[in-house]
Design a protein around this motif. Structure first.
Motif, PDB file in Angstrom:
ATOM      1  N   ALA A   1      35.842 -54.522 -99.640  1.00  0.00           N
ATOM      2  CA  ALA A   1      34.806 -53.622-100.158  1.00  0.00           C
ATOM      3  C   ALA A   1      34.765 -52.329 -99.344  1.00  0.00           C
ATOM      4  O   ALA A   1      34.634 -51.238 -99.908  1.00  0.00           O
ATOM      5  CB  ALA A   1      33.450 -54.315-100.141  1.00  0.00           C
ATOM      6  N   ASP A   2      34.898 -52.440 -98.017  1.00  0.00           N
ATOM      7  CA  ASP A   2      34.905 -51.251 -97.156  1.00  0.00           C
ATOM      8  C   ASP A   2      36.057 -50.318 -97.504  1.00  0.00           C
ATOM      9  O   ASP A   2      35.921 -49.095 -97.463  1.00  0.00           O
ATOM     10  CB  ASP A   2      35.042 -51.642 -95.682  1.00  0.00           C
ATOM     11  N   LEU A   3      37.214 -50.901 -97.815  1.00  0.00           N
ATOM     12  CA  LEU A   3      38.423 -50.104 -98.041  1.00  0.00           C
ATOM     13  C   LEU A   3      38.642 -49.728 -99.511  1.00  0.00           C
ATOM     14  O   LEU A   3      39.613 -49.047 -99.828  1.00  0.00           O
ATOM     15  CB  LEU A   3      39.645 -50.854 -97.510  1.00  0.00           C
ATOM     16  N   ALA A   4      37.747 -50.138-100.385  1.00  0.00           N
ATOM     17  CA  ALA A   4      37.931 -49.904-101.826  1.00  0.00           C
ATOM     18  C   ALA A   4      38.094 -48.429-102.164  1.00  0.00           C
ATOM     19  O   ALA A   4      38.963 -48.064-102.956  1.00  0.00           O
ATOM     20  CB  ALA A   4      36.771 -50.509-102.613  1.00  0.00           C
TER      21      ALA A   4
ATOM     22  N   ALA B   1      37.013 -49.310 -87.471  1.00  0.00           N
ATOM     23  CA  ALA B   1      37.042 -49.328 -86.004  1.00  0.00           C
ATOM     24  C   ALA B   1      36.867 -50.766 -85.524  1.00  0.00           C
ATOM     25  O   ALA B   1      36.432 -51.648 -86.270  1.00  0.00           O
ATOM     26  CB  ALA B   1      35.916 -48.453 -85.461  1.00  0.00           C
ATOM     27  N   GLU B   2      37.206 -50.983 -84.291  1.00  0.00           N
ATOM     28  CA  GLU B   2      37.098 -52.312 -83.676  1.00  0.00           C
ATOM     29  C   GLU B   2      35.680 -52.879 -83.823  1.00  0.00           C
ATOM     30  O   GLU B   2      35.498 -54.069 -84.076  1.00  0.00           O
ATOM     31  CB  GLU B   2      37.486 -52.205 -82.198  1.00  0.00           C
ATOM     32  N   GLU B   3      34.681 -52.009 -83.685  1.00  0.00           N
ATOM     33  CA  GLU B   3      33.293 -52.448 -83.799  1.00  0.00           C
ATOM     34  C   GLU B   3      33.001 -52.977 -85.199  1.00  0.00           C
ATOM     35  O   GLU B   3      32.303 -53.981 -85.366  1.00  0.00           O
ATOM     36  CB  GLU B   3      32.328 -51.302 -83.465  1.00  0.00           C
ATOM     37  N   ARG B   4      33.519 -52.300 -86.217  1.00  0.00           N
ATOM     38  CA  ARG B   4      33.285 -52.739 -87.590  1.00  0.00           C
ATOM     39  C   ARG B   4      34.006 -54.066 -87.853  1.00  0.00           C
ATOM     40  O   ARG B   4      33.460 -54.949 -88.516  1.00  0.00           O
ATOM     41  CB  ARG B   4      33.735 -51.671 -88.598  1.00  0.00           C
ATOM     42  N   LEU B   5      35.217 -54.197 -87.329  1.00  0.00           N
ATOM     43  CA  LEU B   5      35.925 -55.465 -87.475  1.00  0.00           C
ATOM     44  C   LEU B   5      35.109 -56.602 -86.856  1.00  0.00           C
ATOM     45  O   LEU B   5      35.024 -57.695 -87.426  1.00  0.00           O
ATOM     46  CB  LEU B   5      37.317 -55.393 -86.845  1.00  0.00           C
ATOM     47  N   ALA B   6      34.489 -56.333 -85.710  1.00  0.00           N
ATOM     48  CA  ALA B   6      33.653 -57.343 -85.065  1.00  0.00           C
ATOM     49  C   ALA B   6      32.445 -57.682 -85.944  1.00  0.00           C
ATOM     50  O   ALA B   6      32.085 -58.852 -86.086  1.00  0.00           O
ATOM     51  CB  ALA B   6      33.207 -56.861 -83.691  1.00  0.00           C
ATOM     52  N   GLU B   7      31.821 -56.666 -86.539  1.00  0.00           N
ATOM     53  CA  GLU B   7      30.695 -56.900 -87.449  1.00  0.00           C
ATOM     54  C   GLU B   7      31.112 -57.781 -88.625  1.00  0.00           C
ATOM     55  O   GLU B   7      30.333 -58.612 -89.089  1.00  0.00           O
ATOM     56  CB  GLU B   7      30.152 -55.585 -87.992  1.00  0.00           C
ATOM     57  N   LEU B   8      32.331 -57.574 -89.095  1.00  0.00           N
ATOM     58  CA  LEU B   8      32.835 -58.344 -90.221  1.00  0.00           C
ATOM     59  C   LEU B   8      33.244 -59.763 -89.819  1.00  0.00           C
ATOM     60  O   LEU B   8      33.437 -60.619 -90.677  1.00  0.00           O
ATOM     61  CB  LEU B   8      34.040 -57.633 -90.853  1.00  0.00           C
ATOM     62  N   GLY B   9      33.414 -59.984 -88.528  1.00  0.00           N
ATOM     63  CA  GLY B   9      33.876 -61.280 -88.047  1.00  0.00           C
ATOM     64  C   GLY B   9      35.382 -61.389 -88.040  1.00  0.00           C
ATOM     65  O   GLY B   9      35.938 -62.480 -88.059  1.00  0.00           O
ATOM     66  N   LEU B  10      36.051 -60.232 -88.000  1.00  0.00           N
ATOM     67  CA  LEU B  10      37.516 -60.207 -87.999  1.00  0.00           C
ATOM     68  C   LEU B  10      38.033 -59.771 -86.629  1.00  0.00           C
ATOM     69  O   LEU B  10      38.482 -58.643 -86.436  1.00  0.00           O
ATOM     70  CB  LEU B  10      38.032 -59.268 -89.101  1.00  0.00           C
TER      71      LEU B  10
END
Length: 109
Positions: A14-17, A25-34
């Motif tokens: 959804a973020d990359l749509a 960013a690394e922080e967003r990946l962490a928020e996503l659980g990735l």
């Protein structure tokens, strides 16, 4: 993939749509659980494309980038690649190195 990981990948999708080359960013990946093992598992499952410098995109983003970049006047610079892909230099360089590693592009100096 476990349901929680599949949900995290769907949130990334959804973020990359709208901007498929705007790697989170690394922080967003962490928020996503990735992060860590979850990101590695998603990569093994073919659910994400992980490039150098923590660049994470969706599968097929490299082929779409190749399609777009092949329309540029040749040769082109990383900056021109970033502009064409509407992304940062960090992502553009990671994609270019990935494509070069696959033998799909040729790096010129």
């Amino acid at each position: 993939m476990p349901p929680g990981l599949a949900a995290a990948v769907e949130r990334l999708r959804a973020d990359l749509a709208r901007a498929p080359f705007d790697a989170p960013a690394e922080e967003r990946l962490a928020e996503l659980g990735l992060t860590g093992g979850a990101l590695a598992e998603a990569e093994r499952a073919g659910a994400v494309l992980r490039l150098r410098d923590g660049v994470v995109l969706l599968p097929g983003a490299d082929r779409e980038a190749l399609r777009i970049l092949s329309a540029l006047p040749q040769p082109f610079t990383p900056r021109q690649a970033g502009d064409a892909l509407s992304t940062s230099r960090r992502v553009a360089v990671a994609l270019l190195e990935h494509l070069d590693g696959l033998g799909l592009t040729e790096r010129r100096r």
